[in-house]
Design an enzyme around this catalytic site. Structure first.
Site, mmCIF file in Angstrom:
data_model
loop_
_atom_site.group_PDB
_atom_site.id
_atom_site.type_symbol
_atom_site.label_atom_id
_atom_site.label_comp_id
_atom_site.label_asym_id
_atom_site.label_seq_id
_atom_site.Cartn_x
_atom_site.Cartn_y
_atom_site.Cartn_z
ATOM 1 N N GLU A 155 10.470 1.334 9.996
ATOM 2 C CA GLU A 155 11.569 1.587 9.977
ATOM 3 C C GLU A 155 10.804 3.716 9.935
ATOM 4 O OE1 GLU A 155 14.078 4.735 8.614
ATOM 5 O OE2 GLU A 155 13.374 3.956 6.790
ATOM 6 N N GLU A 190 11.861 15.599 13.952
ATOM 7 C CA GLU A 190 11.899 15.178 12.715
ATOM 8 C C GLU A 190 11.017 16.517 12.083
ATOM 9 O OE1 GLU A 190 10.654 11.724 10.932
ATOM 10 O OE2 GLU A 190 12.618 12.263 9.468
ATOM 11 N N GLY A 203 -4.651 1.961 4.989
ATOM 12 C CA GLY A 203 -3.537 1.312 5.958
ATOM 13 C C GLY A 203 -4.466 1.056 7.345
ATOM 14 N N CYS A 224 14.119 10.696 6.483
ATOM 15 C CA CYS A 224 14.748 9.716 7.804
ATOM 16 C C CYS A 224 16.133 9.463 7.529
ATOM 17 C CB CYS A 224 13.296 8.991 8.065
ATOM 18 S SG CYS A 224 14.184 7.501 6.897
ATOM 19 N N LYS A 276 1.238 -1.016 0.159
ATOM 20 C CA LYS A 276 0.299 0.180 0.495
ATOM 21 C C LYS A 276 0.798 0.852 0.301
ATOM 22 C CE LYS A 276 -1.413 2.484 3.065
ATOM 23 N NZ LYS A 276 -1.830 3.735 2.179
HETATM 24 P P1 ADP Z 1 2.433 10.966 6.984
HETATM 25 O O1 ADP Z 1 2.724 11.530 8.354
HETATM 26 O O2 ADP Z 1 3.957 11.472 5.745
HETATM 27 O O3 ADP Z 1 1.774 11.008 5.570
HETATM 28 P P2 ADP Z 1 2.636 8.667 7.162
HETATM 29 O O4 ADP Z 1 3.522 7.995 8.059
HETATM 30 O O5 ADP Z 1 1.358 9.085 8.951
HETATM 31 O O6 ADP Z 1 3.094 10.011 6.966
HETATM 32 O O7 ADP Z 1 2.496 7.960 5.786
HETATM 33 C C1 ADP Z 1 3.522 6.801 5.955
HETATM 34 C C2 ADP Z 1 2.543 4.781 5.026
HETATM 35 O O8 ADP Z 1 1.295 5.220 6.140
HETATM 36 C C3 ADP Z 1 1.351 5.911 4.213
HETATM 37 O O9 ADP Z 1 1.177 4.973 3.048
HETATM 38 C C4 ADP Z 1 0.021 6.211 4.710
HETATM 39 O O10 ADP Z 1 -1.596 6.324 4.066
HETATM 40 C C5 ADP Z 1 0.023 5.025 5.715
HETATM 41 N N1 ADP Z 1 -0.837 5.325 7.017
HETATM 42 C C6 ADP Z 1 -1.702 6.550 7.905
HETATM 43 N N2 ADP Z 1 -1.868 6.580 9.123
HETATM 44 C C7 ADP Z 1 -1.403 4.509 8.527
HETATM 45 C C8 ADP Z 1 -2.463 4.245 9.968
HETATM 46 N N3 ADP Z 1 -3.171 4.547 11.076
HETATM 47 N N4 ADP Z 1 -2.357 2.588 10.118
HETATM 48 C C9 ADP Z 1 -1.671 2.325 8.463
HETATM 49 N N5 ADP Z 1 -0.860 2.905 7.637
HETATM 50 C C10 ADP Z 1 -1.089 4.042 7.740
#
Ligand code: ADP
Length: 490
Positions: free
Chosen positions: A261, A394, A223, A296, A185
């Site tokens: 990560e 960060e 997600g 990161c 995803k």
């Molecule tokens: P950003 O804040 O820069 O969008 P994230 O760490 O929230 O970074 O996002 C990284 C990935 O995790 C993306 O693919 C995002 O859609 C997904 N994501 C965001 N929230 C969740 C969640 N609660 N559970 C699983 N995946 C998630």
């Protein structure tokens, strides 16, 4: 962006078929260099997430993917050839959806990650999946014992938007090589590179149906459908520490394994015996501009000897100010835009906060006004205290904070005074001293005197709130294996 709308991938990959989402919905993808809509991507329904996991589960349980090493190696070699053939398409999509400069597509954004595929095909071929433990007197008499490594099962790979080809491949390829099946995803900001990977794998390899599935959706909560699904055996996540924490909480309900990560706040440490400040400064300046600071593992705190603080600041600022920032399609561009308006506002908020707290701008410190997209000037902040938010959190933008130190002991203390432990860099003319200091900084990777640790064979990951587990390298392969022990009477 002419051409992109027509060429952009429109299909999910579920159970071996390239399909439109159940609800036939799409969402818009922005080009961050122009702030204009560049096209659309398929917006998967919850039903599509379920179908993808079910397909991956069935492919793992009912096909011989998990046991047929020769098939896996063949498919990975086909994938390597196909990705190289489609390299320009991947670069085009990456430039559009990430705002990645062409030059970075020739390195970290596209070309370098392609090397992951062959490396893991070779590893899958040569790895010792069985280890003999010999005969030993056991509670039941002499027994011959051995250990077998088997794939962990269905992997949910959730990836961010900053270096999508790198992270998609670093998650999908080792998992496939180990015999796992995958639901990938990608982030909603960068759906196309992941969808293109799925399409290329489906159309140009003998990948059995269901072994790789790719789903994209606008909703961030999508997600969670993967992290809470009991049919998933391993969640492989790269993203922010805040979201990683939520992923781990979700995984706890089913005791699903996690690889995380997450964030970093790594130091770029220049010890006082460095004769050539220019080289150390150049690494600091270019490091800040890489992926527009949205990485990161980038070094975002520069630690300078107090006696050479002004010299270091001046050297870094002059290089940062000379960096070519702008249109990612211009081959001379070094730094492109931030991913979104929200990211630009977040970065600027950290800079304003630092200035309110007593820091000063040495260069940059603002949005670049004449460019249409989300461009922020490479920024050096001086007089930053390690307790400020700009030094602890960060920022994910081209902002380097400079902190002076008194001696090596003080430098190590400041370096380790962080919630994160992902990466770092040490510069010193005395190599033994550089190594001794590098070893005392608790991070997953360290660069010594500018050495580049990145590569498919190098395990990458962090200590503390930077996550757990390692991606790539033998260790990254083994994240996808379970250990089984056997015994029979000797
Ligand atoms: P950003 O804040 O820069 O969008 P994230 O760490 O929230 O970074 O996002 C990284 C990935 O995790 C993306 O693919 C995002 O859609 C997904 N994501 C965001 N929230 C969740 C969640 N609660 N559970 C699983 N995946 C998630």
């Amino acid at each position: 962006m002419p051409g992109v709308e027509n060429d952009a991938p429109r299909d999910l990959l579920i159970d071996g078929r390239l399909v439109r989402p159940t609800g036939a919905r799409t969402f818009e993808v922005e080009n961050p260099a122009t702030a204009a809509v560049a096209g659309t991507a398929p917006d998967a329904d919850p039903a599509d997430a379920r179908s993808a996991v079910t397909a991956a589960r069935r492919a793992f349980d009912e096909t011989d993917w998990s046991t047929d090493v020769e098939l896996r190696v063949r498919v990975l070699r086909q994938l390597d050839a196909a990705l190289r053939e489609h390299r320009d398409e991947l670069a085009e999509l990456t430039t559009t959806e990430v705002g990645a400069p062409r030059a970075s597509c020739a390195t970290i954004q596209v070309d370098a990650p392609l090397d992951i595929v062959t490396w893991f095909a070779d590893l899958a071929e040569t790895y010792e999946y069985r280890r003999d433990l010999g005969v030993r007197d056991t509670l039941g008499g002499p027994a011959r014992r051995w250990v077998e490594q088997v794939p962990v099962g269905v992997v949910a790979a959730i990836t961010p938007w900053n270096v999508p080809n790198q992270i998609n491949l670093a998650k999908v390829v080792p998992a496939l090589a180990a015999g796992c099946t995958v639901v990938l995803k990608p982030a909603p900001e960068t759906p196309w590179t992941g969808l293109a990977l799925g399409r290329i794998a489906a159309e140009h390899t003998d990948l059995p149906a269901g072994v790789l599935n790719v789903v994209t959706a606008a909703d961030k909560a999508f997600g969670q459908l993967l992290t809470t699904d009991p049919a998933v055996d391993l969640i492989s996540f790269t993203g922010s520490t805040a979201t990683g924490t939520r992923v781990m909480e979700a995984a706890a309900a089913n005791l699903t394994r996690v690889f995380l990560e997450l964030g970093g706040k790594s130091v770029h440490l220049v010890l006082d015996d460095v004769a050539d400040m220019g080289t150390a400064a150049a690494h600091a300046a270019f490091g800040t501009a890489t992926v527009a600071g949205q990485g990161c593992a980038l070094t975002t705190r520069v630690l300078l000897p107090r006696a050479r603080y002004d010299e270091g600041l001046e050297s870094i600022a002059s290089m940062m100010s000379a960096l070519s920032v702008g249109d990612p399609r211009d081959p001379g561009t070094v730094m492109g835009p931030l991913i979104s308006r929200a990211q630009l506002e977040r970065v600027d908020g950290y800079v304003r906060g630092a200035l309110d707290g007593g820091a000063r701008v040495v260069c940059g410190g603002q949005r670049i006004p004449d460019l249409p997209g989300w461009f922020y000037a490479p920024t050096l902040l001086a007089d930053v205290d390690n307790s400020m938010a700009a030094a602890r959190e960060e920022i994910f933008g081209p902002v380097l904070v400079a902190i002076p130190f008194d001696d090596d002991e003080d430098a190590v203390r400041i370096a380790n005074d962080s919630d994160y432990g992902l990466s770092g860099a040490v510069f010193a003319d005395d190599r033994d001293r550089a190594l001794a200091v590098a070893r005392r900084i608790r991070t997953g990777t360290m660069s010594v005197n500018g050495g580049v640790w990145y590569g498919p064979d190098v395990p990458f990951g962090g200590f503390k709130r930077s996550g757990m587990g390692r991606e790539m390298g033998v260790e990254g392969f083994e994240e996808h294996l379970e250990t089984r022990a056997f015994a029979e009477p000797a």
